[in-house]
Motif scaffolding. Structure first.
Motif, PDB file in Angstrom:
ATOM      1  N   ASP A  83      59.879  50.856  45.477  1.00 14.03           N
ATOM      2  CA  ASP A  83      58.884  50.777  46.534  1.00 14.03           C
ATOM      3  C   ASP A  83      57.813  49.738  46.251  1.00 14.03           C
ATOM      4  N   GLN A  84      57.859  49.127  45.085  1.00 14.33           N
ATOM      5  CA  GLN A  84      56.898  48.088  44.730  1.00 14.33           C
ATOM      6  C   GLN A  84      57.521  46.687  44.777  1.00 14.33           C
ATOM      7  N   ALA A  85      58.667  46.554  45.431  1.00 14.10           N
ATOM      8  CA  ALA A  85      59.332  45.246  45.505  1.00 14.10           C
ATOM      9  C   ALA A  85      58.458  44.207  46.201  1.00 14.10           C
ATOM     10  N   THR A  86      57.575  44.643  47.088  1.00 10.76           N
ATOM     11  CA  THR A  86      56.689  43.692  47.757  1.00 10.76           C
ATOM     12  C   THR A  86      55.784  42.970  46.761  1.00 10.76           C
ATOM     13  N   LEU A  87      55.408  43.657  45.685  1.00  6.17           N
ATOM     14  CA  LEU A  87      54.563  43.021  44.679  1.00  6.17           C
ATOM     15  C   LEU A  87      55.341  41.958  43.912  1.00  6.17           C
ATOM     16  N   PHE A  88      56.604  42.218  43.643  1.00  9.40           N
ATOM     17  CA  PHE A  88      57.439  41.190  43.015  1.00  9.40           C
ATOM     18  C   PHE A  88      57.527  39.965  43.915  1.00  9.40           C
ATOM     19  N   ALA A  89      57.709  40.191  45.216  1.00  7.25           N
ATOM     20  CA  ALA A  89      57.797  39.075  46.156  1.00  7.25           C
ATOM     21  C   ALA A  89      56.490  38.290  46.206  1.00  7.25           C
ATOM     22  N   ALA A  90      55.354  38.986  46.193  1.00  7.67           N
ATOM     23  CA  ALA A  90      54.071  38.289  46.219  1.00  7.67           C
ATOM     24  C   ALA A  90      53.902  37.405  44.985  1.00  7.67           C
ATOM     25  N   ALA A  91      54.272  37.925  43.811  1.00 10.54           N
ATOM     26  CA  ALA A  91      54.183  37.130  42.586  1.00 10.54           C
ATOM     27  C   ALA A  91      55.109  35.921  42.659  1.00 10.54           C
ATOM     28  N   LEU A  92      56.311  36.099  43.187  1.00  8.01           N
ATOM     29  CA  LEU A  92      57.247  34.979  43.334  1.00  8.01           C
ATOM     30  C   LEU A  92      56.690  33.939  44.292  1.00  8.01           C
ATOM     31  N   GLY A  93      56.094  34.383  45.393  1.00  7.60           N
ATOM     32  CA  GLY A  93      55.533  33.436  46.347  1.00  7.60           C
ATOM     33  C   GLY A  93      54.409  32.607  45.761  1.00  7.60           C
ATOM     34  N   TYR A  94      53.565  33.216  44.935  1.00  5.47           N
ATOM     35  CA  TYR A  94      52.453  32.476  44.337  1.00  5.47           C
ATOM     36  C   TYR A  94      52.941  31.313  43.477  1.00  5.47           C
TER      37      TYR A  94
END
Length: 621
Positions: free
Chosen positions: A327-338
């Motif tokens: 459920d925290q995959a969005t945080l992984f995506a945010a870090a990847l986007g940065y």
């Protein structure tokens, strides 16, 4: 066209029927020729003006009489084509005859108490389409089963530190006995060999222990004389007969304790002066399910396609699910986007537009709190080696042993890249941690580029028989020989280097240094995290996505490298629309859009884990 109403239809005065369209999209397609005519928009207006009467004619039977109200459960497609003189159809706005085709759609009776459409009414596609099946994140067992089918599970397990193997073993107990046995066999084999795996880049390396001391006496006797290939079968029988508590105790006893070894079922100690609660970690930004946002850079979205091609995107969900962080995959995506957005000033300060773009890529409302990213970085450590291993296996699989590998030092260890295309392979604390990847690539030559190399790097490489070439000045005692070259160069003692590589070394070193500066030094994904594991993982993933884009688009024209994609697409704007089943990205038309489309980099990406399984689509607009 917004909520038009068809003309009343009925057999007698006083009996009327209405058709209400909540949302209508009219698209005019020209086939052949080169001109849209003197009034292109007039074509659309003609169709819009005629559509209410066309609908009334088509649904006249439904509109007549006292029958129940009905709704269309799927999008209704009406195709209007210019007809032949004398053909069927009616003139559109006084123009030539037309041919009208209605796609067949099912209709259901509308409940009497159904509310009328209002300001919050969904679009025609969203409200009439059948409810999609709920999407669930694939389990870790599914990922390991797929790797086993490809014959890569053993190779991946060999790359994982003890703690990662143990974490997924505990997750698979009672779910997939066969796969759990293979993970347990890996731990048992290491215990019997009394040799811990190489130190990984995530601070999860193990310390030595006596052979098999953690095994129960009866199990130690059973596996002592067994071949390595027989261990999974023996341990599968053990797991099938043992209760869960016994299996958990065994798994946790194999190898020394680490920061995630909860032998007493207690959470690890927090860093001094730092406290957090479960609610703080689990609190999430609002997920975008509808709406539209403009982002200054489409580059994070462009990473999804290349990462999906190698299976990395599909591995994120199962890897996080295995440590209960799906459920925290969005945080992984945010870090990847940065990692592919703007430079972080002073190592931590971000521009507002970068925060908005990273949140949009993750499907969240901005901003994403830096504290949440740091907390996620602490929790996700056991899952990161799995993602790094999937990435490394894909690159090593496609490496030509005749092409050299590149190694450079950073403040956090050593980076290993494929020189041909600058594809990332691995990041390790010491040279010994890179040797398994070098072997999987076919023992190619290695070029050591300028950078802060850890002590003993040249000795470790020479002892392993790695044919390296470097311009980095060796330390006293390093087993190297100096080459007769116009600049100081050294090679491993007893090896005969390829002098063509000596000529290529300066260019490779410069490209590598520029890339490290851009992705490692200037752009920080998780600046507040005390451990750099997540930072390293998203750096490798971003570099692979950029390298794939550069290789796809420009390998026939110039030397492809990730920085080309980073600089050329960083300021390409996009409009992102969120829908229940898809996230649609509209890229402005132009040379860059044409290049991406021609290279196949705008293909749909289905089942994106941080978007809740929605499909990521691209279009021009």
């Amino acid at each position: 066209m917004s909520a038009p109403t068809a003309p009343p239809v009925g057999p007698s005065v006083g009996e009327t029927g209405d058709i209400t369209v909540h949302r209508c999209t009219v698209t005019v397609v020209r086939r052949g020729g080169w001109s849209w005519g003197p009034d292109p928009r007039g074509l659309v207006r003609q169709v819009v003006d005629a559509l209410p009467e066309l609908l009334a004619d088509h649904f006249a039977e439904r509109l007549a009489g006292d029958g129940p109200d009905v709704e269309i459960t799927e999008p209704l497609t009406v195709t209007v084509r210019p007809g032949r003189p004398g053909g069927s159809g009616r003139p559109v706005g006084g123009g030539p005859p037309v041919e009208v085709h209605f796609a067949p759609v099912p209709m259901v009776e509308l409940p009497v108490d159904a509310p009328d459409g209002g300001a919050d009414a969904l679009s025609l596609e969203e409200s009439f389409a059948a409810a999609p099946d709920p999407w669930t994140v694939p389990s870790a067992a599914a990922l390991f089963a797929e790797l086993a089918e490809r014959g890569e599970l053993d190779a991946l397990l060999a790359l994982l530190p003890d703690e990662s193997v143990r974490a997924y073993l505990l997750a698979l107990l009672g779910v997939d006995v066969a796969t759990a046995a293979r993970l347990l066999a890996e731990l048992v084999g290491r215990a019997l060999a009394a040799a811990p795996p190489p130190a990984g880049p995530h601070g999860l390396a193990a310390a030595p222990s006596r052979p098999g001391e953690a095994l129960p006496q009866w199990l130690r006797a059973a596996v002592a004389d067994a071949e390595a290939a027989d261990l999974p079968r023996l341990l599968a029988d053990f797991l099938a007969s043992a209760d869960r508590e016994e299996a958990v105790r065994l798994a946790r006893s194999l190898g020394p304790g680490g920061p995630y070894d909860h032998a007493a079922d207690e959470p690890p100690d927090e860093p001094p002066g730092e406290t957090r609660t479960t609610d703080e970690v689990r609190t999430t930004n609002a997920v975008r399910t509808t709406g539209e946002v403009r982002v200054w850079s489409v580059l994070p979205f462009l990473l999804a396609g290349p990462l999906a091609r190698i299976g990395y995107l599909d591995a994120i969900g199962p890897a996080l699910a295995g440590v209960e962080l799906a459920d925290q995959a969005t945080l992984f995506a945010a870090a990847l986007g940065y990692k592919v957005l703007g430079v972080t000033a002073r190592g931590w300060r971000r521009a507002d537009r970068d925060s908005e773009a990273a949140a949009a890529f993750a499907g969240l409302q901005p901003p994403v709190a830096e504290e949440r990213l740091a907390a996620f970085a602490r929790q996700v450590c056991p899952a990161l080696p799995v993602l790094d291993g999937v990435l490394a296996l894909s690159v090593c699989r496609g490496h030509d042993p005749a092409d050299p590998l590149l190694i450079t030092g950073t403040d956090q260890g050593l980076l290993l890249f494929d020189a041909h295309g600058m594809f990332p392979i691995a990041w390790a604390a010491q040279a010994a941690g890179l040797l398994p990847y070098w072997q999987m690539c076919g023992h190619p030559p290695v070029l050591l580029c300028d950078g802060p190399l850890p002590p003993g790097t040249l000795c470790d490489l020479a002892a392993a028989g790695v044919p390296f070439l470097t311009g980095v000045r060796p330390l006293r005692g390093d087993p190297v020989a100096r080459l007769p070259w116009r600049t100081p160069l050294w090679t491993a003692a007893g090896t005969v280097p390829d002098l063509r590589l000596a000529a290529e070394l300066p260019a490779h070193a410069q490209r590598f240094a520029d890339l490290v500066t851009a992705l490692v030094t200037e752009r920080r994904a998780v600046p507040l995290a005390p451990d750099g594991g997540l930072e390293r993982t998203v750096t490798l993933a971003a570099a692979l996505g950029l390298a794939t884009m550069a290789w796809t688009l420009w390998r026939d024209r110039e030397t492809p490298e990730p920085l080309l994609a980073l600089t050329r697409f960083a300021d390409l704007e996009a409009t992102v629309r969120y829908e229940p089943e898809a996230v649609r990205v509209r890229v402005p038309m132009g040379r860059r859009h044409a290049d991406l489309l021609r290279g196949g980099l705008l293909a749909d990406v289905p089942d994106v884990v941080w978007l809740g399984g929605r499909t990521l689509t691209f279009s021009a607009g």
